[in-house]
Design a protein around this motif. Structure first.
Motif, short mmCIF file in Angstrom:
data_model
loop_
_atom_site.label_atom_id
_atom_site.label_comp_id
_atom_site.label_asym_id
_atom_site.label_seq_id
_atom_site.Cartn_x
_atom_site.Cartn_y
_atom_site.Cartn_z
N ALA A 180 0.83 -1.19 0.00
CA ALA A 180 0.00 0.00 0.00
C ALA A 180 0.88 1.25 0.00
CB ALA A 180 -0.92 -0.02 1.21
N LYS A 181 2.00 1.21 0.73
CA LYS A 181 2.92 2.34 0.78
C LYS A 181 4.31 1.82 1.10
CE LYS A 181 0.52 4.28 3.98
NZ LYS A 181 0.05 5.25 5.01
N PRO A 182 5.36 2.53 0.68
CA PRO A 182 6.71 2.06 0.98
C PRO A 182 6.97 2.06 2.48
CG PRO A 182 6.73 4.29 0.07
CD PRO A 182 5.35 3.77 -0.11
N LEU A 183 7.71 1.07 2.94
CA LEU A 183 8.01 0.95 4.36
C LEU A 183 9.09 1.96 4.77
CD1 LEU A 183 8.08 -2.93 4.66
CD2 LEU A 183 6.32 -1.39 5.51
N PRO A 184 8.99 2.50 5.97
CA PRO A 184 10.00 3.46 6.44
C PRO A 184 11.33 2.78 6.74
CG PRO A 184 8.46 2.96 8.20
CD PRO A 184 7.92 2.29 6.97
N GLU A 185 12.40 3.51 6.62
CA GLU A 185 13.72 2.98 6.94
C GLU A 185 13.95 3.06 8.44
OE1 GLU A 185 16.67 4.99 4.69
OE2 GLU A 185 15.70 4.63 2.76
N PRO A 186 14.80 2.17 8.98
CA PRO A 186 15.06 2.19 10.43
C PRO A 186 15.52 3.54 10.96
CG PRO A 186 15.90 0.17 9.46
CD PRO A 186 15.44 1.03 8.31
N ARG A 187 16.28 4.30 10.16
CA ARG A 187 16.79 5.59 10.64
C ARG A 187 15.69 6.62 10.89
NH1 ARG A 187 17.00 9.21 6.44
NH2 ARG A 187 16.72 8.33 4.34
N ASP A 197 21.54 -0.12 22.63
CA ASP A 197 22.82 0.08 21.94
C ASP A 197 22.88 -0.73 20.65
OD1 ASP A 197 23.61 1.78 23.96
OD2 ASP A 197 24.83 0.28 25.01
N GLU A 198 22.36 -1.95 20.70
CA GLU A 198 22.38 -2.79 19.51
C GLU A 198 21.45 -2.24 18.43
OE1 GLU A 198 23.56 -5.65 16.95
OE2 GLU A 198 24.43 -5.19 18.92
N LEU A 199 20.28 -1.77 18.82
CA LEU A 199 19.36 -1.18 17.85
C LEU A 199 19.95 0.07 17.22
CD1 LEU A 199 15.89 -1.54 19.63
CD2 LEU A 199 16.67 -2.75 17.59
N LYS A 200 20.69 0.84 18.00
CA LYS A 200 21.32 2.05 17.47
C LYS A 200 22.36 1.69 16.41
CE LYS A 200 23.60 6.32 18.97
NZ LYS A 200 24.12 7.09 20.14
N LYS A 201 23.10 0.60 16.64
CA LYS A 201 24.08 0.15 15.66
C LYS A 201 23.41 -0.25 14.35
CE LYS A 201 27.40 -1.65 19.04
NZ LYS A 201 28.07 -2.89 19.54
N ARG A 202 22.16 -0.69 14.45
CA ARG A 202 21.45 -1.16 13.28
C ARG A 202 20.67 -0.05 12.58
NH1 ARG A 202 19.28 -7.22 15.14
NH2 ARG A 202 21.27 -7.86 16.08
N GLY A 203 20.85 1.19 13.04
CA GLY A 203 20.28 2.33 12.33
C GLY A 203 19.03 2.94 12.93
N PHE A 204 18.50 2.39 14.02
CA PHE A 204 17.29 2.95 14.64
C PHE A 204 17.65 4.14 15.53
CE2 PHE A 204 16.06 -1.34 13.55
CZ PHE A 204 14.74 -1.23 13.16
N LYS A 205 16.70 5.07 15.63
CA LYS A 205 16.85 6.16 16.59
C LYS A 205 16.38 5.68 17.96
CE LYS A 205 16.18 10.13 13.51
NZ LYS A 205 15.35 11.35 13.27
N ILE A 206 17.08 6.06 18.98
CA ILE A 206 16.75 5.60 20.33
C ILE A 206 16.18 6.77 21.14
CG2 ILE A 206 17.61 4.55 22.44
CD1 ILE A 206 17.62 2.72 19.98
N GLY A 207 15.03 6.52 21.76
CA GLY A 207 14.39 7.53 22.62
C GLY A 207 14.69 7.24 24.07
#
Length: 205
Positions: free
Chosen positions: A77-84, A105-115
């Protein structure tokens, strides 16, 4: 002998038995009929057990099963968002310490923003029995939640209608050991963005 044959001299007329051609012809015709009926019955039995009739009909009409449809991709239906572009709050709902920071810390290495990183609120603390719980707004159900779900495949996904903002919560449950291996998570992300084509089907089958 008198009558038709008269014996003269020392020669006798040769007596021939009546020919039985009529009987031989009848026997030959009967044999052919019997053999023909047996052969026809044999063919009928072969058709019953091998489906010969179906094959003949399939080859004769214009909708044979050999024609395959082309594989098609199911458009998203729509393009998926990127982890960043996804912000994740990592919250520990277990009695084990240090899990939230290590996971963040591991999620941050994989490109996600951490709150936010810390313990889960009272509503969820020590109440997540599975691997984890992923929370997000209603709009995240088919967008950001599936992307985050590739990092923790066994986690439950849930949306909250009254939730504000686009950030997601990753609540670590009692069954948590670690995030999916990065190689497996990357493969899952690729498959999520590019679903495999549907299996080909045969027309008329």
């Amino acid at each position: 002998m008198g009558g038709k044959y008269r014996i003269t001299g020392n020669k006798y007329p040769k007596m021939r038995r009546p020919r039985r051609r009529g009987r031989l012809v009848v026997l030959s015709v009967a044999s052919v009929v019997v053999l023909g009926m047996g052969g026809w019955g044999t063919l009928q039995l072969i058709d019953v057990f091998t489906g010969g009739g179906r094959k003949a009909s399939a080859a004769g009409d214009g909708t044979d099963c050999g024609v395959r449809t082309k594989a098609s991709h199911s458009p998203s239906a729509k393009p998926l968002p990127e982890p960043r572009t996804i912000t994740v709050n990592v919250l520990n709902a277990t009695t084990r310490g240090g899990l939230a920071k290590k996971t963040a810390d591991e999620l941050k290495k994989r490109g996600f923003k951490i709150g936010d990183v810390g313990n889960a609120t009272k509503q969820y603390d020590k109440k997540v029995k599975g691997t984890g719980l992923l929370l997000g707004p209603a709009t995240a159900l088919d967008t950001t939640l599936p992307v985050l779900g590739t990092q923790l495949p066994g986690a439950e996904r849930r949306t909250e209608a009254a939730r504000k903002g686009a950030a997601l919560d990753l609540l670590i449950g009692d069954g948590f050991k670690e995030l999916a291996a990065q190689q497996d998570a990357d493969r899952a992300l690729t498959m999520l963005a590019r679903p495999e084509p549907e299996p080909t089907t045969k027309k008329g089958c």
